[in-house]
Design an enzyme around this catalytic site. Structure first.
Site: not given
Lengths: 321, 323
Positions: A58, A128
């Site tokens: 990322e 999450h």
């Protein structure tokens, strides 16, 4: 009248901008197979050169996009998980956001960071389920949180066309919204909208909470006339639009899926009380301080702003003063 | 005097050397605030690498970045004005020593976050080549950066997508005060080799050696090759940062510093020139820097009312901080 889902609105925005502008390309994890059901069909239409599946890197691919933008491209990154924004906060804030000023205006960094499924997805637990839009508003990165399919389309289009970095939060709680849409058009960044007119209190609701606010306003109709203001963009915020509303109602409640300390609700209240005399103390409904979403569904719901809390806040604010 | 490659290389290392010495004088005089990270001793790396690049190629530098910016062709006067925080600076006084950038000569910025620029340059080169431009890139970083995960991610991305970026590790032996042996497991070249990159370790004190190694790598990259790594063994002759001129930090034995100083890239390259040519270059560099100092110090400071200019490329204006 065609029914459009929020997800398909995002897909349409990506496809339309990629068709219109050859410098737009997508990158992210598992986007060729459209694991998040947003990039559906785009690989076939635009080919692998413009729909890049990345390794699980990322930080590198976020700065790769910064570099591509410095060289004239308009990258759109899809992040599979909202909490990945913490991992790439460095790349967005220290580089993408700072480059124009640090270079004295030599460059622009037009990158769009798209986060489909931000906030709680129910059952995805601590790592999450974050909703960190206030962080980006704090550092001054353009931040949008569309509530409806039409705004999802229009704000994503405007984000891609913007010459600065823009984070687009597509809340999990809004992804299943469908609406009759006759006219898809760009929605200007920094412009809020009154979703429901009212005269007793202004409720500012962010993202998916707009739908909760509208439901509560409907339930309270007859007792309290609630005006629902959807800012749509959190930074830059439509202060004129909000102040116009609060000047008429004289009362303010904010419902915001941020943690309480330094969340956008605090900024909204502070700015309003600096500018407009209120008939009653303003209130906010938020996640708790330092919230980490627990796994069990009842616990997950317990730390998110709820309709009951909003109803109570509205009633208290309207009773005061 | 013919302007041969040896002369050009000498001019570059001499310019960087004297620029840094003049900059330190300006730090001491209070004209440059915040201090600098002197590039003294490492001039051969920037000069050698940039001599093998074309004007349109792209580079990124580091917090110790003056050499990279100058070697790629930025105007020393505007560079010095930037260090002095003047509106005539490369970044209009918004960047300073650690962020000097000159997009016009392919410098996408000195970058002060260690290890961060590799992925940015990889994306920039990829995007330019996608448009059909025949460009390659060189990204400079120190030995400390090879312990930053984001740089290793960039190694992978560049190698995976065969983006022609030369990763230039300036191994000066210390990450601030941490010796490389105390920080790097395995080898620096070995890390790039693990991603399938060709690597070479060269004497960074010899500008010609660096130029030759870079030229060979760049030729392979222009012919369709992927990224490569050059590890240039070098040594920082001066402080990590000029604050060390006031606060002595005990981490390098004096005899080590003295020995390293005997392998001086400016002298090594200068010895390759006839004395008259060398003297002519020295005089030219001095005149350039005299003019640069005059230009910088005569330039106005930015107006405080413009402090937020360039914050947004889109024209967005930020709220100010006052009550």
């Amino acid at each position: 009248m065609p029914r459009l889902s929020y997800r398909r609105a995002l897909t349409r925005a990506l496809a339309d901008e990629m068709t219109r502008d050859g410098s737009v390309f997508l990158l992210g994890e598992d986007i060729r197979v459209a694991a998040a059901s947003v990039t559906t069909g785009l690989l076939k239409k635009f080919g692998p050169e413009r729909v890049l599946d990345t390794p699980l890197s990322e930080q590198a691919f976020t700065s790769f996009a910064t570099g591509a933008a410095l060289a004239g491209a308009r990258p759109v990154i899809e992040f599979q998980i909202p909490s990945l924004l913490f991992l790439v906060f460095e790349q967005i804030v220290n580089h993408a956001h700072k480059f124009p000023l640090m270079t004295g205006g030599q460059c622009a960094v037009p990158v769009t960071y798209l986060v489909p499924g931000s906030g709680s997805r129910t059952g995805w637990a601590g790592q999450h389920s974050d909703h960190p839009y206030s962080l980006f508003a704090h550092v001054g990165v353009t931040t949008v949180v569309p509530a409806t399919p039409a705004d999802a389309y229009g704000l994503l289009v405007s984000a891609i066309r913007c010459d600065d970095p823009v984070v687009v939060f597509a809340p999990a709680g809004a992804l299943d919204v469908r609406a009759d849409v006759t006219d898809l058009a760009p929605v200007p960044l920094g412009r809020g909208v009154v979703r429901r007119p009212g005269s007793d209190v202004t409720v500012v609701a962010v993202g998916h909470l707009v739908h909760d606010a509208l439901a509560v306003a409907g339930e309270l109709a007859g007792q309290v006339s609630v005006e629902v203001f959807d800012p749509r963009t959190l930074y830059p915020f439509d202060w004129d639009g909000l102040l116009d509303s609060v000047s008429r109602t004289g009362r303010l409640v904010v419902v915001d899926d941020s943690n309480r300390s330094c969340g956008i609700a605090g900024e909204i209240i502070a700015t309003v009380v600096e500018r407009v005399p209120l008939a009653a103390p303003p209130r906010r409904v938020t996640r708790p301080d330092g919230a980490v979403l627990p796994f069990a569904p009842a616990l997950d719901r317990a730390v998110q702003p709820g309709r009951d809390q909003l109803t109570a806040a509205i009633q208290l604010t309207c009773k005061d003063g | 005097m013919t302007d041969s490659d040896p002369v050009r290389l000498y001019r570059t290392v001499r310019l960087i050397r004297r620029f840094e010495e003049r900059a330190i004088e300006l730090v001491d005089a209070g004209e440059i605030v915040g201090g600098i990270h002197p590039y003294l001793g490492q001039e051969g790396v920037a000069a050698g690498v940039c001599a093998a690049l074309r004007p349109g190629d792209l580079v990124t530098g580091t917090h110790r970045g003056h050499g990279h910016v100058l070697a790629k062709g930025a105007d020393p006067a505007r560079m010095l004005a930037e260090l002095c925080g003047r509106v005539t600076g490369l970044n209009r006084g918004r960047g300073g020593s650690m962020h000097a950038a000159d997009f016009g000569v392919g410098v996408l910025g000195a970058n002060a976050i260690v290890g961060a620029a590799g992925a940015i340059l990889t994306g920039a080169v990829w995007a330019r080549r996608r448009r059909g431009d025949d460009v390659v890139g060189a990204t400079f970083f120190g030995d400390g950066a090879v312990n930053e995960g984001m740089l290793l991610e960039a190694f992978n991305l560049a190698a995976l997508w065969r983006v022609p970026v030369l990763f230039v590790c300036e191994n000066n032996g210390y990450a601030t005060t941490m010796p490389v042996d105390g920080a790097v497991a395995g080898t620096i070249a070995g890390r790039a080799a693990a991603f399938g990159m060709p690597t070479v370790t060269v004497d960074g004190q010899d500008p010609e050696t660096v130029r030759e190694a870079t030229a060979a790598a760049v030729a392979r990259m222009r012919a369709g090759g992927g990224p490569e790594l050059v590890e240039a063994r070098t040594y920082r002759f001066d402080a990590h940062h000029t604050f060390e001129h006031r606060v002595r930090l005990d981490y390098r034995p004096p005899e080590e510093v003295a020995a390293a100083r005997r392998r001086d890239p400016v002298l090594i390259q200068g010895d390759r020139l006839p004395a008259a040519d060398r003297a002519a270059v020295d005089a030219e560099v001095e005149a350039t820097l005299d003019a640069a100092v005059d230009f910088a110090l005569a330039s106005p400071a930015p107006d405080p009312a413009t402090a937020l200019d360039h914050l947004y490329a889109s024209g967005l204006t930020a709220r100010t901080g006052g009550g």
